[in-house]
Design a protein around this motif. Structure first.
Motif, PDB file in Angstrom:
ATOM      1  N   TYR A 176       0.822  -1.214   0.000  1.00  0.00           N
ATOM      2  CA  TYR A 176       0.000   0.000   0.000  1.00  0.00           C
ATOM      3  C   TYR A 176       0.856   1.263   0.000  1.00  0.00           C
ATOM      4  CZ  TYR A 176      -3.122   3.601   1.939  1.00  0.00           C
ATOM      5  OH  TYR A 176      -3.823   4.751   2.173  1.00  0.00           O
ATOM      6  N   ILE A 177       1.845   1.330   0.901  1.00  0.00           N
ATOM      7  CA  ILE A 177       2.663   2.528   1.037  1.00  0.00           C
ATOM      8  C   ILE A 177       3.493   2.776  -0.216  1.00  0.00           C
ATOM      9  CG2 ILE A 177       4.545   3.587   2.337  1.00  0.00           C
ATOM     10  CD1 ILE A 177       1.710   3.508   3.693  1.00  0.00           C
ATOM     11  N   GLU A 178       4.025   1.729  -0.811  1.00  0.00           N
ATOM     12  CA  GLU A 178       4.833   1.894  -2.021  1.00  0.00           C
ATOM     13  C   GLU A 178       4.017   2.536  -3.140  1.00  0.00           C
ATOM     14  OE1 GLU A 178       8.184   1.261  -2.618  1.00  0.00           O
ATOM     15  OE2 GLU A 178       8.223   1.089  -0.430  1.00  0.00           O
ATOM     16  N   HIS A 179       2.808   2.051  -3.344  1.00  0.00           N
ATOM     17  CA  HIS A 179       2.017   2.541  -4.470  1.00  0.00           C
ATOM     18  C   HIS A 179       1.312   3.867  -4.145  1.00  0.00           C
ATOM     19  CE1 HIS A 179       2.377  -1.869  -5.425  1.00  0.00           C
ATOM     20  NE2 HIS A 179       2.971  -1.266  -6.435  1.00  0.00           N
ATOM     21  N   LEU A 180       0.905   4.056  -2.886  1.00  0.00           N
ATOM     22  CA  LEU A 180       0.349   5.345  -2.487  1.00  0.00           C
ATOM     23  C   LEU A 180       1.396   6.445  -2.661  1.00  0.00           C
ATOM     24  CD1 LEU A 180      -1.969   6.975  -0.925  1.00  0.00           C
ATOM     25  CD2 LEU A 180      -0.554   6.574   1.105  1.00  0.00           C
ATOM     26  N   SER A 181       2.626   6.168  -2.260  1.00  0.00           N
ATOM     27  CA  SER A 181       3.699   7.157  -2.344  1.00  0.00           C
ATOM     28  C   SER A 181       3.947   7.567  -3.785  1.00  0.00           C
ATOM     29  CB  SER A 181       4.985   6.592  -1.733  1.00  0.00           C
ATOM     30  OG  SER A 181       4.807   6.287  -0.367  1.00  0.00           O
ATOM     31  N   GLU A 182       3.864   6.611  -4.684  1.00  0.00           N
ATOM     32  CA  GLU A 182       4.064   6.906  -6.101  1.00  0.00           C
ATOM     33  C   GLU A 182       2.947   7.798  -6.628  1.00  0.00           C
ATOM     34  OE1 GLU A 182       4.541   4.500 -10.351  1.00  0.00           O
ATOM     35  OE2 GLU A 182       4.488   3.403  -8.451  1.00  0.00           O
ATOM     36  N   VAL A 183       1.721   7.492  -6.242  1.00  0.00           N
ATOM     37  CA  VAL A 183       0.567   8.271  -6.700  1.00  0.00           C
ATOM     38  C   VAL A 183       0.625   9.695  -6.169  1.00  0.00           C
ATOM     39  CG1 VAL A 183      -1.945   8.521  -6.457  1.00  0.00           C
ATOM     40  CG2 VAL A 183      -0.965   6.304  -7.064  1.00  0.00           C
ATOM     41  N   LEU A 184       0.973   9.867  -4.902  1.00  0.00           N
ATOM     42  CA  LEU A 184       0.986  11.191  -4.286  1.00  0.00           C
ATOM     43  C   LEU A 184       2.280  11.963  -4.554  1.00  0.00           C
ATOM     44  CD1 LEU A 184      -0.680  10.592  -0.786  1.00  0.00           C
ATOM     45  CD2 LEU A 184      -1.750  11.117  -2.975  1.00  0.00           C
ATOM     46  N   GLY A 185       3.275  11.298  -5.110  1.00  0.00           N
ATOM     47  CA  GLY A 185       4.537  11.976  -5.395  1.00  0.00           C
ATOM     48  C   GLY A 185       5.281  12.366  -4.136  1.00  0.00           C
ATOM     49  N   GLU A 206       0.257   9.011   6.411  1.00  0.00           N
ATOM     50  CA  GLU A 206       1.327   9.870   6.904  1.00  0.00           C
ATOM     51  C   GLU A 206       2.392   9.074   7.671  1.00  0.00           C
ATOM     52  OE1 GLU A 206      -2.528  12.264   6.864  1.00  0.00           O
ATOM     53  OE2 GLU A 206      -1.927  10.664   8.235  1.00  0.00           O
ATOM     54  N   LEU A 207       1.980   8.149   8.521  1.00  0.00           N
ATOM     55  CA  LEU A 207       2.918   7.492   9.434  1.00  0.00           C
ATOM     56  C   LEU A 207       4.029   6.745   8.709  1.00  0.00           C
ATOM     57  CD1 LEU A 207       0.920   8.341  11.579  1.00  0.00           C
ATOM     58  CD2 LEU A 207       0.958   6.009  12.501  1.00  0.00           C
ATOM     59  N   TYR A 208       3.662   5.956   7.708  1.00  0.00           N
ATOM     60  CA  TYR A 208       4.668   5.096   7.077  1.00  0.00           C
ATOM     61  C   TYR A 208       5.461   5.785   5.963  1.00  0.00           C
ATOM     62  CZ  TYR A 208       3.116   1.392  10.083  1.00  0.00           C
ATOM     63  OH  TYR A 208       2.852   0.643  11.207  1.00  0.00           O
ATOM     64  N   PRO A 209       4.859   6.630   5.115  1.00  0.00           N
ATOM     65  CA  PRO A 209       5.705   7.379   4.188  1.00  0.00           C
ATOM     66  C   PRO A 209       6.727   8.271   4.904  1.00  0.00           C
ATOM     67  CG  PRO A 209       3.453   7.394   3.405  1.00  0.00           C
ATOM     68  CD  PRO A 209       3.429   6.788   4.790  1.00  0.00           C
ATOM     69  N   CYS A 308      -7.862   2.885  -4.982  1.00  0.00           N
ATOM     70  CA  CYS A 308      -8.016   3.556  -6.273  1.00  0.00           C
ATOM     71  C   CYS A 308      -7.693   5.038  -6.122  1.00  0.00           C
ATOM     72  CB  CYS A 308      -9.441   3.410  -6.801  1.00  0.00           C
ATOM     73  SG  CYS A 308      -9.955   1.708  -7.132  1.00  0.00           S
ATOM     74  N   TYR A 309      -7.339   5.659  -7.241  1.00  0.00           N
ATOM     75  CA  TYR A 309      -7.026   7.088  -7.204  1.00  0.00           C
ATOM     76  C   TYR A 309      -7.456   7.760  -8.500  1.00  0.00           C
ATOM     77  CZ  TYR A 309      -3.122   6.237 -10.410  1.00  0.00           C
ATOM     78  OH  TYR A 309      -2.366   5.905 -11.516  1.00  0.00           O
ATOM     79  N   TYR A 310      -7.694   9.054  -8.388  1.00  0.00           N
ATOM     80  CA  TYR A 310      -8.019   9.864  -9.565  1.00  0.00           C
ATOM     81  C   TYR A 310      -7.407  11.243  -9.388  1.00  0.00           C
ATOM     82  CZ  TYR A 310     -10.571  12.462 -13.127  1.00  0.00           C
ATOM     83  OH  TYR A 310     -10.888  13.242 -14.215  1.00  0.00           O
ATOM     84  N   LYS A 311      -6.472  11.599 -10.266  1.00  0.00           N
ATOM     85  CA  LYS A 311      -5.892  12.940 -10.248  1.00  0.00           C
ATOM     86  C   LYS A 311      -6.797  13.859 -11.063  1.00  0.00           C
ATOM     87  CE  LYS A 311      -1.072  11.587  -9.628  1.00  0.00           C
ATOM     88  NZ  LYS A 311       0.318  11.669 -10.137  1.00  0.00           N
ATOM     89  N   VAL A 312      -7.262  14.910 -10.424  1.00  0.00           N
ATOM     90  CA  VAL A 312      -8.201  15.820 -11.079  1.00  0.00           C
ATOM     91  C   VAL A 312      -7.435  16.729 -12.044  1.00  0.00           C
ATOM     92  CG1 VAL A 312      -9.983  17.558 -10.757  1.00  0.00           C
ATOM     93  CG2 VAL A 312      -9.660  15.773  -9.022  1.00  0.00           C
ATOM     94  N   GLN A 326      -8.839   4.797 -11.079  1.00  0.00           N
ATOM     95  CA  GLN A 326      -8.247   3.517 -11.442  1.00  0.00           C
ATOM     96  C   GLN A 326      -7.547   2.916 -10.242  1.00  0.00           C
ATOM     97  OE1 GLN A 326      -4.827   3.964 -14.114  1.00  0.00           O
ATOM     98  NE2 GLN A 326      -4.793   6.137 -13.616  1.00  0.00           N
ATOM     99  N   PRO A 327      -7.336   1.602 -10.248  1.00  0.00           N
ATOM    100  CA  PRO A 327      -6.672   0.977  -9.095  1.00  0.00           C
ATOM    101  C   PRO A 327      -5.191   1.302  -9.044  1.00  0.00           C
ATOM    102  CG  PRO A 327      -7.134  -0.645 -10.808  1.00  0.00           C
ATOM    103  CD  PRO A 327      -7.813   0.624 -11.222  1.00  0.00           C
ATOM    104  N   PHE A 328      -4.634   1.264  -7.838  1.00  0.00           N
ATOM    105  CA  PHE A 328      -3.191   1.377  -7.674  1.00  0.00           C
ATOM    106  C   PHE A 328      -2.520   0.231  -8.429  1.00  0.00           C
ATOM    107  CE2 PHE A 328      -3.207   3.521  -3.183  1.00  0.00           C
ATOM    108  CZ  PHE A 328      -3.728   4.665  -3.764  1.00  0.00           C
ATOM    109  N   ALA A 329      -1.229   0.392  -8.714  1.00  0.00           N
ATOM    110  CA  ALA A 329      -0.455  -0.708  -9.284  1.00  0.00           C
ATOM    111  C   ALA A 329      -0.516  -1.907  -8.337  1.00  0.00           C
ATOM    112  CB  ALA A 329       0.992  -0.271  -9.494  1.00  0.00           C
TER     113      ALA A 329
END
Length: 504
Positions: A176-185, A206-209, A308-312, A326-329
């Motif tokens: 989760y953290i690996e792919h969330l971090s990529e999405v949020l930059g 926040e805690l793990y990134p 899942c995420y969507y960049k506006v 779309q779903p995370f990687a």
């Protein structure tokens, strides 16, 4: 290959040991302090014979809580966060489910522990953090560790009246953290402003990134969310550039015109989720912060966090819905109809999730686990588990996934998934209650309780406030003489909803 979340911390202290990791208004912990304190706690727990079991962390929201979390993990255990704002009755139910043998508290919560029926050992954070670190004991734990070991349990609403304890493991959190971090930059320059309580999985963002990148997280005092000007000033004071908040926290600021008075000068990334963002309010934020990246996140606790995420990146008109995208990687999303077949383009289906980020299930509850963590109906050749979210969605003409609604009595309210049945179960436990029915008005975003019984409305409200989390307490309560029924004898929820909508 990484198999333990603590490897994030152990790599980061080699780079930025003296940088602030977690802080509030008055106190902070550097990465070195987090490392030292958590290893001291881990040594104490392991030396005391606690390993591979739930450790309750009952402390006020503070940077020390996070060190207690990691200390629990260093000993090979899994932490269970609870908080003083949780109702007494709910904490008791959690204790009954866990049967924990050990609890970590602070000086302020130490007295409260005595009020519960809990019979295990109670340890004061300030004392056990003084333990001398024993490398050999911690190494012994790590040698035996595998990536499917549990890391935490967080409790969500349950229809039977008993909260469900969702068990996540190292593998699901790392994925989760690996792919969330990529999405949020995210990176080392990220400064988080934490809004979520530490007893919800939402704080994982926040805690793990933070320990992964050597970023910094500020724990924003809950009281600031009652004073939105002070809240934005807090963001500016600490140059916070990234927030992951529930929509209601954002709309509170925009709807009161705060952004006309003070602008969050440093925000570069705003991730939001758990609720639908009203377009009118969203446009206010986007107009004030045109260079900021806005990301809609979606996902259940049972999939560790967001899936899942969507960049506006385009304009939305009033009445439109911001997609969940779309779903995370390494995550797969299916939309199934009632026959367990994939829906066609534009059709509504239940959102089901597959992937490494799925949690292990519910603690001490195999029956409810088997109801929603099921075999993929598209695969009859080998075991492949998916999670049935109970959420309905569809793809729009652009191929973007939209959240539509719930398919059952579970709702989303104030950013939380709630089983209406849990509210009813708590009502039905009361003496003098003959029937109860909870409904939800999506139009007004309100939980409504109707009941037949001898308890007065004011007493009912007081009892529920003591038993349920704030976000589950009904917004409207009405005592009725007779519960309306459908022809087949079930409670007529449609009639009750009409009664509520048509009231003066």
């Amino acid at each position: 290959m990484q198999i333990n979340v603590l490897e994030y911390l152990e790599e980061t202290i080699l780079r930025v040991p003296e940088k602030i990791a977690y802080a509030n208004e008055t106190e902070s912990l550097t990465f070195q302090q987090v490392f030292d304190n958590s290893r001291a706690i881990g040594t104490f727990l392991k030396k005391s014979g606690y390993t591979k079991e739930p450790v309750v962390v009952f402390m006020k929201k503070h940077p020390n809580v996070i060190a207690a979390f990691f200390g629990t993990v260093y000993a090979g255990n899994f932490y269970v966060p609870i908080d003083e704002e949780m109702p007494f009755y709910r904490i008791e139910l959690i204790f009954q489910n866990l049967h924990p043998q050990v609890l970590i508290c602070d000086k302020e919560t130490q007295k409260q522990v005595k009020e519960f029926s809990y019979q295990g050992k109670v340890y004061l954070y300030d004392e056990i953090v003084q333990t001398i670190v024993e490398e050999e004991r911690l190494s012994e734990v790590r040698k035996e560790a595998i990536d499917t070991d549990p890391i935490y349990i967080v409790f969500t609403s349950g229809s039977t009246g008993v909260p469900k304890g969702v068990v996540a493991c190292h593998r699901s959190v790392i994925d989760y953290i690996e792919h969330l971090s990529e999405v949020l930059g995210l990176n080392e320059e990220t400064i988080f402003g934490n809004q979520a309580p530490l007893y919800f999985d939402a704080c994982l963002k926040e805690l793990y990134p933070t320990i992964k990148f050597g970023a910094t997280t500020y724990l924003i005092p809950k009281s600031f969310f009652m004073f939105p000007v002070k809240l934005v000033e807090f963001l500016n004071r600490y140059q916070i550039n990234t927030i992951c908040w529930v929509v209601s926290a954002l709309t509170m600021i925009s709807s009161l015109g705060v952004l006309n008075k003070v602008k969050p000068e440093y925000l570069k990334t705003i991730a939001f989720g758990s609720e639908v963002f009203p377009i009118k309010q969203f446009q206010i934020w986007r107009k004030v912060l045109p260079e900021t990246t806005f990301i809609n996140l979606y996902g259940p606790t049972e999939a560790t966090g967001m899936s899942c995420y969507y960049k506006v990146e385009r304009e939305f008109l009033e009445g439109e819905i911001i997609p969940i995208g779309q779903p995370f990687a390494n995550t797969r999303v299916y939309l199934f109809n009632q026959k367990n077949c994939l829906v066609q383009q534009g059709e509504v289906g239940e959102i089901c999730i597959a992937g490494t980020a799925l949690t292990l299930g519910y603690y001490n509850d195999p029956e409810r686990t088997e109801q929603v963590f099921v075999q993929n109906p598209l695969n009859i050749s080998y075991p492949e588990r998916i999670y049935r979210t109970g959420d309905l969605g569809r793809y729009n003409e652009k191929g973007e996934l939209l959240f539509i609604s719930r398919k059952d009595d579970q709702i989303k309210h104030m950013g939380h998934r709630i089983e209406l049945g849990e509210i009813e179960a708590n009502v039905n436990l009361l003496e003098g209650i003959f029937a109860s029915c909870c409904i939800y008005s999506a139009k007004k975003d309100k939980i409504i309780l109707y009941y037949v019984g001898e308890i007065e409305k004011a007493e009912m409200a007081a009892v529920l406030k003591a038993r349920l989390p704030r976000y589950m307490v009904p917004n409207y309560i009405e005592q009725i003489e007779e519960m309306p029924l459908t022809p087949n004898g079930k409670q007529n929820r449609v009639a009750l909803k009409q009664r509520y909508e048509n009231r003066n």
